[in-house]
Motif scaffolding. Structure first.
Motif, PDB file in Angstrom:
ATOM      1  N   LYS A 258       0.823  -1.202   0.000  1.00  0.00           N
ATOM      2  CA  LYS A 258       0.000   0.000   0.000  1.00  0.00           C
ATOM      3  C   LYS A 258       0.860   1.256   0.000  1.00  0.00           C
ATOM      4  N   LEU A 259       1.997   1.192   0.684  1.00  0.00           N
ATOM      5  CA  LEU A 259       2.916   2.332   0.624  1.00  0.00           C
ATOM      6  C   LEU A 259       3.385   2.569  -0.805  1.00  0.00           C
ATOM      7  N   LEU A 260       3.795   1.492  -1.482  1.00  0.00           N
ATOM      8  CA  LEU A 260       4.256   1.630  -2.865  1.00  0.00           C
ATOM      9  C   LEU A 260       3.120   2.038  -3.794  1.00  0.00           C
ATOM     10  N   ASN A 261       1.936   1.539  -3.516  1.00  0.00           N
ATOM     11  CA  ASN A 261       0.800   1.856  -4.382  1.00  0.00           C
ATOM     12  C   ASN A 261       0.479   3.355  -4.378  1.00  0.00           C
ATOM     13  N   GLY A 262       0.879   4.045  -3.302  1.00  0.00           N
ATOM     14  CA  GLY A 262       0.664   5.492  -3.253  1.00  0.00           C
ATOM     15  C   GLY A 262       1.530   6.261  -4.217  1.00  0.00           C
ATOM     16  N   TYR A 263       2.543   5.607  -4.812  1.00  0.00           N
ATOM     17  CA  TYR A 263       3.436   6.288  -5.750  1.00  0.00           C
ATOM     18  C   TYR A 263       3.208   5.839  -7.188  1.00  0.00           C
ATOM     19  N   THR A 264       2.153   5.097  -7.453  1.00  0.00           N
ATOM     20  CA  THR A 264       1.881   4.671  -8.824  1.00  0.00           C
ATOM     21  C   THR A 264       1.345   5.826  -9.645  1.00  0.00           C
ATOM     22  N   TYR A 265       1.147   5.571 -10.927  1.00  0.00           N
ATOM     23  CA  TYR A 265       0.766   6.631 -11.867  1.00  0.00           C
ATOM     24  C   TYR A 265      -0.461   7.402 -11.398  1.00  0.00           C
ATOM     25  N   ILE A 266      -1.515   6.690 -11.046  1.00  0.00           N
ATOM     26  CA  ILE A 266      -2.784   7.343 -10.709  1.00  0.00           C
ATOM     27  C   ILE A 266      -2.646   8.180  -9.450  1.00  0.00           C
ATOM     28  N   GLN A 267      -2.053   7.583  -8.394  1.00  0.00           N
ATOM     29  CA  GLN A 267      -1.908   8.322  -7.149  1.00  0.00           C
ATOM     30  C   GLN A 267      -0.951   9.493  -7.308  1.00  0.00           C
ATOM     31  N   GLN A 268       0.063   9.319  -8.162  1.00  0.00           N
ATOM     32  CA  GLN A 268       1.026  10.397  -8.369  1.00  0.00           C
ATOM     33  C   GLN A 268       0.357  11.615  -9.004  1.00  0.00           C
ATOM     34  N   ASP A 269      -0.513  11.388  -9.956  1.00  0.00           N
ATOM     35  CA  ASP A 269      -1.203  12.507 -10.608  1.00  0.00           C
ATOM     36  C   ASP A 269      -2.078  13.272  -9.623  1.00  0.00           C
ATOM     37  N   LYS A 270      -2.699  12.552  -8.704  1.00  0.00           N
ATOM     38  CA  LYS A 270      -3.550  13.209  -7.717  1.00  0.00           C
ATOM     39  C   LYS A 270      -2.739  14.081  -6.771  1.00  0.00           C
ATOM     40  N   LYS A 271      -1.545  13.624  -6.403  1.00  0.00           N
ATOM     41  CA  LYS A 271      -0.769  14.333  -5.386  1.00  0.00           C
ATOM     42  C   LYS A 271       0.075  15.455  -5.971  1.00  0.00           C
ATOM     43  N   LYS A 272       0.252  15.440  -7.292  1.00  0.00           N
ATOM     44  CA  LYS A 272       1.021  16.527  -7.901  1.00  0.00           C
ATOM     45  C   LYS A 272       0.340  17.868  -7.685  1.00  0.00           C
ATOM     46  N   ARG A 273      -0.969  17.858  -7.589  1.00  0.00           N
ATOM     47  CA  ARG A 273      -1.700  19.108  -7.429  1.00  0.00           C
ATOM     48  C   ARG A 273      -1.515  19.675  -6.025  1.00  0.00           C
ATOM     49  N   LYS A 274      -1.226  18.833  -5.077  1.00  0.00           N
ATOM     50  CA  LYS A 274      -1.136  19.277  -3.684  1.00  0.00           C
ATOM     51  C   LYS A 274       0.280  19.687  -3.307  1.00  0.00           C
ATOM     52  N   LYS A 275       1.284  19.071  -3.922  1.00  0.00           N
ATOM     53  CA  LYS A 275       2.665  19.423  -3.588  1.00  0.00           C
ATOM     54  C   LYS A 275       3.512  19.344  -4.851  1.00  0.00           C
ATOM     55  N   GLY A 276       4.645  19.952  -4.810  1.00  0.00           N
ATOM     56  CA  GLY A 276       5.517  19.945  -5.966  1.00  0.00           C
ATOM     57  C   GLY A 276       6.000  18.547  -6.303  1.00  0.00           C
ATOM     58  N   HIS A 277       6.254  18.315  -7.598  1.00  0.00           N
ATOM     59  CA  HIS A 277       6.676  16.983  -8.032  1.00  0.00           C
ATOM     60  C   HIS A 277       8.033  16.626  -7.436  1.00  0.00           C
ATOM     61  N   HIS A 278       8.939  17.583  -7.340  1.00  0.00           N
ATOM     62  CA  HIS A 278      10.269  17.304  -6.796  1.00  0.00           C
ATOM     63  C   HIS A 278      10.169  16.863  -5.337  1.00  0.00           C
ATOM     64  N   GLN A 279       9.341  17.569  -4.562  1.00  0.00           N
ATOM     65  CA  GLN A 279       9.176  17.202  -3.162  1.00  0.00           C
ATOM     66  C   GLN A 279       8.514  15.834  -3.029  1.00  0.00           C
ATOM     67  N   TYR A 280       7.603  15.543  -3.951  1.00  0.00           N
ATOM     68  CA  TYR A 280       6.885  14.268  -3.891  1.00  0.00           C
ATOM     69  C   TYR A 280       7.826  13.096  -4.143  1.00  0.00           C
ATOM     70  N   GLN A 379       5.276  -6.058  -9.070  1.00  0.00           N
ATOM     71  CA  GLN A 379       4.295  -5.586 -10.049  1.00  0.00           C
ATOM     72  C   GLN A 379       3.854  -4.162  -9.741  1.00  0.00           C
ATOM     73  N   ILE A 380       3.683  -3.857  -8.459  1.00  0.00           N
ATOM     74  CA  ILE A 380       3.318  -2.486  -8.073  1.00  0.00           C
ATOM     75  C   ILE A 380       4.461  -1.530  -8.377  1.00  0.00           C
ATOM     76  N   LEU A 381       5.676  -1.968  -8.079  1.00  0.00           N
ATOM     77  CA  LEU A 381       6.842  -1.112  -8.294  1.00  0.00           C
ATOM     78  C   LEU A 381       7.044  -0.814  -9.776  1.00  0.00           C
ATOM     79  N   ALA A 382       6.666  -1.749 -10.638  1.00  0.00           N
ATOM     80  CA  ALA A 382       6.825  -1.539 -12.075  1.00  0.00           C
ATOM     81  C   ALA A 382       5.908  -0.426 -12.591  1.00  0.00           C
TER      82      ALA A 382
END
Length: 457
Positions: A258-280, A379-382
């Protein structure tokens, strides 16, 4: 497959910088357990009132305390000392001597029962060596004795390894609490239900057997029946304990997935709006080393549990297979018999089938879910996109060593145990059941020929 390929080597981690504890990228933020919400200062309760120092309570294994107590009392587990909430110590000399004494008594009773089986003392329980159904009962009883004897032997040999596994699970939970402030739910309440079910079923089976015996039961027969119930009950209890350990490992694999799943494509797009991509992605760099280290440790724990339980599992699966087969055969004989159906035998067969089928289902489910969670990490990491070269190198290094590795939980290396094991066992039961039925029909035909020949003469 070499066990060493399960471990993925990562660069040494740098010391943690002093920074405030943050919440993990869980979809649902974890809730602290009551044990972590209490006042940590010794001598005070949550309301600030003074109280006497208490012995630290282990909340990780709280769900299986009853099974641990039974296994420790019967010598299958060492009576360990509770050092702290996240550490257990080796047993004292007196507790070690107690476990050694109990195991000695068990082996002495095993020798006595084997001797009694081959003497006329067992005539009340096993009155024939020739008929197919009685031969099956003999084989089943000998397999029960063999399984429990090897269980005691394997437990005494792997006592230190079991303590090490428990300590590693506790240390992992301590690191998760320090890093993320999360207390994982154990979800092992099934252990108490199975323990009660095992005790009730064994008592019920022994009562049925006593009522089925004709005449006055001898003390030797009582000893045979009592020890037979104890052997079955404790072997089944250890299977539940092994399933609970696998459940602990599965929950921790789920946590890092679940920790890794927070960094997948979909979750990453959601969090880019809240914080900078570099910080993320800098946050991913910090988490990745912790996740990989935890994943490696979980794989070692998974492998250690497999090594400690392999011999017990292969014996138990063989014994369960034969027990299920003989009881299905007895049901077939009762249903197809020309005379009156015995309700005692029907209840006996259904009790055994329910007990062993539930244990096999629990073991298969625990092994299958843990193996699936261990293999799904890559598979999640990929699906994680590393923007910087450093992050991409971290991902590539993990995937290079894990993409072709298949983690399996095996029965002493003979076959893998997963969700399909129950189906395979019942497929084998069907095949062997047909063979037993053919032997029974051959026996009946010979008996009919003898009767006809006697009447003609």
């Amino acid at each position: 497959m070499s066990p060493n390929t399960w471990v993925i080597e990562m660069p040494a981690t740098v010391p943690h910088k002093s920074r405030p504890r943050r919440v993990s990228p869980y979809h649902n933020p974890p809730v602290l357990n009551d044990a972590f919400g209490r006042n940590a200062r010794r001598g005070q309760d949550p309301l600030g009132r003074s109280e006497q120092p208490r012995r630290p309570e282990n909340v990780v294994f709280a769900d299986i305390q009853m099974i641990l107590s039974v296994l420790k009392a019967t010598g299958l587990l060492p009576i360990y000392e509770q050092i702290s909430m996240y550490e257990v110590g080796p047993p004292t000399k007196s507790n070690e001597f107690y476990s050694f004494f109990i195991r000695g008594v068990v082996h002495a009773l095993t020798v006595f029962n084997i001797y009694s089986l081959f003497t006329p003392n067992s005539a009340q329980l096993f009155y024939s060596y020739r008929e197919t159904d009685n031969v099956n009962q003999w084989i089943e009883l000998l397999l029960c004795i063999l399984t429990y004897t090897l269980t005691v032997f394997a437990c005494s040999r792997n006592a230190k390894n079991i303590l090490r596994i428990m300590n590693e699970i506790l240390q992992l939970d301590e690191e998760i609490r320090r890093q993320y402030g999360a207390s994982l739910s154990q979800d092992c309440g099934f252990s108490v239900k199975f323990l009660v079910g095992i005790a009730v079923s064994q008592a019920y089976i022994i009562v049925l057997k006593i009522y089925a015996v004709k005449g006055v039961i001898t003390p030797t027969s009582y000893i045979l029946l009592a020890f037979y119930a104890i052997q079955n009950g404790l072997t089944a209890t250890y299977i539940v304990f092994a399933s609970a350990l696998l459940r602990f490992v599965c929950i921790r694999f789920q946590f890092i997935n679940k920790l890794l799943n927070g960094y997948t494509y979909i979750q990453q797009d959601k969090k880019k709006r809240k914080k900078g991509h570099h910080q993320y992605m800098e946050q991913f760099s910090e988490d990745s080393l912790f996740i990989y280290r935890m994943h490696n440790r979980l794989l070692r724990i998974y492998k250690d549990i497999n090594e400690c339980c392999s011999l017990i599992l292969v014996c138990f699966l063989g014994y369960s297979f034969y027990t299920v087969t003989t009881n299905c055969y007895n049901l077939f004989v009762q249903i197809t018999a020309k005379g009156m159906i015995s309700s005692n035998i029907l209840q006996w067969c259904f009790a055994w089938l329910c007990l062993h089928t539930s244990l096999l289902a629990l073991l298969s489910r625990s092994c299958g879910s843990t193996t699936r969670e261990a293999n799904i990490t890559s598979q999640i990491l990929a699906r994680i996109y590393g923007k910087t070269k450093e992050n991409q190198n971290i991902i590539d290094k993990f995937l290079t060593k894990s993409i072709k590795q298949e983690v399996q939980f095996t029965a002493y290396g003979f076959f893998a145990i997963d969700n399909s094991t129950l189906f395979k066992i019942f497929s084998a039961v069907t095949t062997y059941l047909v063979i037993l039925i053919q032997f029974k029909q051959l026996e009946d035909s010979k008996l009919d020929d003898m009767i006809e020949h006697g009447q003609s003469t």
